[in-house]
Design an enzyme around this catalytic site. Structure first.
Site, PDB file in Angstrom:
ATOM      1  N   LYS A  60      28.654  34.988  42.303  1.00 16.48           N
ATOM      2  CA  LYS A  60      28.989  36.014  42.034  1.00 16.48           C
ATOM      3  C   LYS A  60      29.216  36.283  40.555  1.00 16.48           C
ATOM      4  O   LYS A  60      29.106  37.247  39.708  1.00 16.48           O
ATOM      5  CB  LYS A  60      30.459  36.517  42.645  1.00 16.48           C
ATOM      6  CG  LYS A  60      30.358  36.292  44.068  1.00 16.48           C
ATOM      7  CD  LYS A  60      29.905  37.565  44.830  1.00 16.48           C
ATOM      8  CE  LYS A  60      29.761  37.466  46.216  1.00 16.48           C
ATOM      9  NZ  LYS A  60      29.083  38.621  46.849  1.00 16.48           N
ATOM     10  N   PHE A  97      40.117  31.474  40.674  1.00 16.07           N
ATOM     11  CA  PHE A  97      39.662  32.574  40.778  1.00 16.07           C
ATOM     12  C   PHE A  97      38.655  32.739  42.027  1.00 16.07           C
ATOM     13  O   PHE A  97      38.251  33.951  42.220  1.00 16.07           O
ATOM     14  CB  PHE A  97      39.156  33.283  39.737  1.00 16.07           C
ATOM     15  CG  PHE A  97      40.394  33.224  38.424  1.00 16.07           C
ATOM     16  CD1 PHE A  97      40.999  34.528  38.359  1.00 16.07           C
ATOM     17  CD2 PHE A  97      40.334  32.023  37.339  1.00 16.07           C
ATOM     18  CE1 PHE A  97      41.989  34.362  37.283  1.00 16.07           C
ATOM     19  CE2 PHE A  97      41.368  32.335  36.568  1.00 16.07           C
ATOM     20  CZ  PHE A  97      42.328  33.370  36.395  1.00 16.07           C
ATOM     21  N   THR A 140      46.290  39.094  46.022  1.00 15.99           N
ATOM     22  CA  THR A 140      46.332  40.364  46.075  1.00 15.99           C
ATOM     23  C   THR A 140      46.986  40.976  46.814  1.00 15.99           C
ATOM     24  O   THR A 140      47.701  40.633  47.630  1.00 15.99           O
ATOM     25  CB  THR A 140      44.707  40.435  46.787  1.00 15.99           C
ATOM     26  OG1 THR A 140      44.475  41.928  47.178  1.00 15.99           O
ATOM     27  CG2 THR A 140      44.755  39.628  48.309  1.00 15.99           C
ATOM     28  N   TYR A 164      40.128  39.259  54.723  1.00 11.29           N
ATOM     29  CA  TYR A 164      40.486  38.942  53.268  1.00 11.29           C
ATOM     30  C   TYR A 164      41.629  38.990  53.053  1.00 11.29           C
ATOM     31  O   TYR A 164      42.211  37.821  52.403  1.00 11.29           O
ATOM     32  CB  TYR A 164      39.646  40.258  52.286  1.00 11.29           C
ATOM     33  CG  TYR A 164      39.902  40.122  50.793  1.00 11.29           C
ATOM     34  CD1 TYR A 164      39.760  39.109  50.141  1.00 11.29           C
ATOM     35  CD2 TYR A 164      40.907  41.036  50.395  1.00 11.29           C
ATOM     36  CE1 TYR A 164      40.130  38.988  48.875  1.00 11.29           C
ATOM     37  CE2 TYR A 164      41.295  40.975  49.107  1.00 11.29           C
ATOM     38  CZ  TYR A 164      40.887  39.849  48.117  1.00 11.29           C
ATOM     39  OH  TYR A 164      41.252  39.804  46.954  1.00 11.29           O
ATOM     40  N   HIS A 212      33.078  48.561  44.019  1.00 11.04           N
ATOM     41  CA  HIS A 212      34.421  49.081  43.415  1.00 11.04           C
ATOM     42  C   HIS A 212      34.212  50.578  42.626  1.00 11.04           C
ATOM     43  O   HIS A 212      33.214  50.814  42.325  1.00 11.04           O
ATOM     44  CB  HIS A 212      34.882  48.023  42.206  1.00 11.04           C
ATOM     45  CG  HIS A 212      35.357  46.610  42.918  1.00 11.04           C
ATOM     46  ND1 HIS A 212      34.470  45.704  42.840  1.00 11.04           N
ATOM     47  CD2 HIS A 212      36.526  46.346  43.382  1.00 11.04           C
ATOM     48  CE1 HIS A 212      35.127  44.723  43.416  1.00 11.04           C
ATOM     49  NE2 HIS A 212      36.203  45.141  43.663  1.00 11.04           N
ATOM     50  N   ARG A 244      45.639  54.316  44.636  1.00 12.56           N
ATOM     51  CA  ARG A 244      45.493  52.836  44.224  1.00 12.56           C
ATOM     52  C   ARG A 244      46.132  52.953  42.783  1.00 12.56           C
ATOM     53  O   ARG A 244      46.068  53.729  42.053  1.00 12.56           O
ATOM     54  CB  ARG A 244      43.959  52.389  44.029  1.00 12.56           C
ATOM     55  CG  ARG A 244      43.496  51.974  45.344  1.00 12.56           C
ATOM     56  CD  ARG A 244      43.903  51.248  46.368  1.00 12.56           C
ATOM     57  NE  ARG A 244      43.084  50.872  47.398  1.00 12.56           N
ATOM     58  CZ  ARG A 244      43.446  51.612  48.608  1.00 12.56           C
ATOM     59  NH1 ARG A 244      44.535  52.345  48.735  1.00 12.56           N
ATOM     60  NH2 ARG A 244      42.907  51.297  49.750  1.00 12.56           N
TER      61      ARG A 244
HETATM   62  N1  UFG Z   1      36.125  54.260  47.160  1.00 12.33           N
HETATM   63  C1  UFG Z   1      35.363  55.326  47.442  1.00 12.33           C
HETATM   64  N2  UFG Z   1      33.883  55.319  47.241  1.00 12.33           N
HETATM   65  C2  UFG Z   1      33.271  54.087  46.698  1.00 12.33           C
HETATM   66  C3  UFG Z   1      33.977  52.887  46.577  1.00 12.33           C
HETATM   67  C4  UFG Z   1      35.751  52.885  46.814  1.00 12.33           C
HETATM   68  O1  UFG Z   1      35.883  56.330  48.082  1.00 12.33           O
HETATM   69  O2  UFG Z   1      32.054  54.209  46.664  1.00 12.33           O
HETATM   70  C5  UFG Z   1      37.509  54.299  47.348  1.00 12.33           C
HETATM   71  C6  UFG Z   1      37.857  53.217  48.738  1.00 12.33           C
HETATM   72  O3  UFG Z   1      37.739  53.443  49.704  1.00 12.33           O
HETATM   73  C7  UFG Z   1      39.465  52.940  48.202  1.00 12.33           C
HETATM   74  C8  UFG Z   1      39.506  53.131  46.594  1.00 12.33           C
HETATM   75  O4  UFG Z   1      38.182  53.812  46.185  1.00 12.33           O
HETATM   76  O5  UFG Z   1      40.103  53.945  48.611  1.00 12.33           O
HETATM   77  C9  UFG Z   1      39.336  51.934  45.758  1.00 12.33           C
HETATM   78  O6  UFG Z   1      38.210  51.025  46.250  1.00 12.33           O
HETATM   79  P1  UFG Z   1      37.892  49.646  45.568  1.00 12.33           P
HETATM   80  O7  UFG Z   1      36.709  49.206  46.249  1.00 12.33           O
HETATM   81  O8  UFG Z   1      37.372  50.022  44.273  1.00 12.33           O
HETATM   82  O9  UFG Z   1      38.898  48.667  45.715  1.00 12.33           O
HETATM   83  P2  UFG Z   1      39.903  48.260  46.774  1.00 12.33           P
HETATM   84  O10 UFG Z   1      40.944  49.037  46.950  1.00 12.33           O
HETATM   85  O11 UFG Z   1      39.107  48.367  48.203  1.00 12.33           O
HETATM   86  O12 UFG Z   1      39.775  46.771  46.791  1.00 12.33           O
HETATM   87  C10 UFG Z   1      40.475  46.170  45.364  1.00 12.33           C
HETATM   88  C11 UFG Z   1      39.877  44.751  45.320  1.00 12.33           C
HETATM   89  C12 UFG Z   1      40.367  43.883  46.556  1.00 12.33           C
HETATM   90  C13 UFG Z   1      41.766  44.028  46.936  1.00 12.33           C
HETATM   91  C14 UFG Z   1      42.352  45.464  47.152  1.00 12.33           C
HETATM   92  C15 UFG Z   1      43.615  45.682  47.392  1.00 12.33           C
HETATM   93  O13 UFG Z   1      38.546  44.701  45.311  1.00 12.33           O
HETATM   94  O14 UFG Z   1      39.978  42.549  46.080  1.00 12.33           O
HETATM   95  O15 UFG Z   1      41.762  46.152  45.837  1.00 12.33           O
HETATM   96  O16 UFG Z   1      43.535  47.043  47.781  1.00 12.33           O
HETATM   97  F1  UFG Z   1      42.145  43.215  48.008  1.00 12.33           F
END
Ligand code: UFG
Length: 350
Positions: A60, A97, A140, A164, A212, A244
């Site tokens: 990665k 990490f 996390t 995860y 993300h 978030r």
């Molecule tokens: N989202 C969208 N559209 C996208 C991508 C994301 O609506 O194309 C939303 C997701 O559903 C979520 C928010 O945006 O509600 C944030 O999503 P991310 O994928 O950016 O981040 P996550 O919250 O899913 O995940 C991150 C880290 C994980 C960690 C997590 C804890 O990548 O490692 O935060 O919440 F565990």
């Protein structure tokens, strides 16, 4: 003469093997240091005068991100390599990490998550525990699952809702047992949503494929994708989209530096690292529009499995004990650094 491989390097001029005695002592071993957060930590520690040793399998991470310290390409599956590293380098502390981090992928393929995040971490801990007494773990907020209270404090019950999150919690439990039995100290850092990039734009966020939210929106702003899918619009939040807590990657890096100092004091702790503010998906899209000045098309899509509606962290404990304070508290500053980096990355890779 049999020369151990790690003590050799090819001289670029003479094309001969030179025997090199270990030049480094008191190193910080950064496992996964070619990845997003690890590379920012490497930069900060190197600027603070630490000598770093980076291990990354580049599945990665990016070799281009290892601009500081010494790099070894290798995998945590390789127990012999780990044994050699701990024998040959004088390592003062380990920061870990290297993990898979995609919640959705972990639901589809839990086996890879338990192998990469749990089994491989055990290999690292087993190789380390005789030699090194300080360990910093990338955990996390996904360990909490659906929060019962906001903001989430470290004593909130841990009920992860994805493999995860469970894989990270398993390691936290293992650390509790190992540190007691094998006499070492650890700090586990529960990151909320890492975002932004090095303000000097030397390194930043670069995932392939990208999952993300912020880089996906910036891809749309730059014209690399046609639209952004909003995963779920009927969550119990004011605008129906997930909330978030976005925390700048340099602030995360700084917390690792402070955690290292805490470990000098012979203590183990768990800390949340967040800004304490929540932003919905729609709010992030609006802020990205404002900063980039570009149109961003959105599509309302169905919910993504494993997404809690709201995650906002309390970092009071980190502020009190680590004396850590986020410098990028404003979401606009976070997105601005992400945008600067995103433009540079796309100029260089397109
Ligand atoms: N989202 C969208 N559209 C996208 C991508 C994301 O609506 O194309 C939303 C997701 O559903 C979520 C928010 O945006 O509600 C944030 O999503 P991310 O994928 O950016 O981040 P996550 O919250 O899913 O995940 C991150 C880290 C994980 C960690 C997590 C804890 O990548 O490692 O935060 O919440 F565990």
């Amino acid at each position: 003469l049999k020369v151990p491989q790690l003590l050799c390097e090819i001289s670029p001029h003479k094309k001969l093997y030179n025997i090199i005695t270990p030049r480094y002592n008191n190193m910080i071993f950064i496992v996964g240091g070619a990845g997003y957060i690890g590379s920012h930590v490497n930069k900060l520690l190197s600027n603070e005068g630490y000598k770093t040793l980076i291990l990354d399998n580049l599945s990665k991470g990016h070799e281009e991100f290892v601009k500081w310290g010494k790099f070894i390409k290798g995998d945590l599956k390789d127990k012999r390599l780990l044994a050699r590293i701990f024998k040959e380098y004088d390592i003062n502390a380990v920061m870990h990490f290297a993990a898979l981090t995609d919640v959705r992928e972990s639901i589809q393929d839990p086996g890879s998550y338990y192998k990469n995040n749990v089994k491989n971490t055990l290999n690292l801990l087993d190789a380390m525990r005789e030699n090194v007494k300080k360990f910093i773990f990338s955990s996390t907020c996904a360990v909490y699952g659906n929060p019962l209270e906001i903001p989430i404090t470290e004593d909130h019950p841990c009920n992860p809702i994805s493999p995860y999150g469970r894989s990270k919690l398993m390691i936290e439990n293992i650390l509790e047992d190992y540190s007691r039995a094998y006499d070492f100290n650890y700090v586990s850092l529960r990151y909320f949503n890492a975002a932004g990039a090095d303000p000097q734009t030397e390194i930043g966020e670069w995932h392939e494929p990208e999952t993300h939210l912020i880089p996906i929106i910036l891809d749309a702003a730059i014209g690399k994708r046609e639209n952004v899918q909003i995963f779920g619009t009927d969550y119990p939040t004011p605008d129906g989209t997930c909330i978030r807590d976005y925390i700048h990657v340099m602030d995360l890096a700084n917390a690792h530096y402070k955690a290292l100092r805490l470990l000098e004091e012979d203590k183990s702790e768990i800390f949340n690292l967040g800004n304490g503010n929540g932003f919905s998906v729609k709010e992030i899209i609006e802020t990205c529009k404002e900063i980039t000045g570009e149109k961003i098309h959105t599509i309302e899509s169905k919910k993504r499995p494993g997404d809690p509606p709201i995650l906002i962290g309390s970092s009071k404990k980190a502020k009190r004990i680590l004396r850590w304070r986020p410098e990028f508290a404003d979401i606009k500053d976070i997105i601005e650094t992400a945008w600067e980096w995103h433009q540079k990355l796309n100029r260089e890779t397109i």
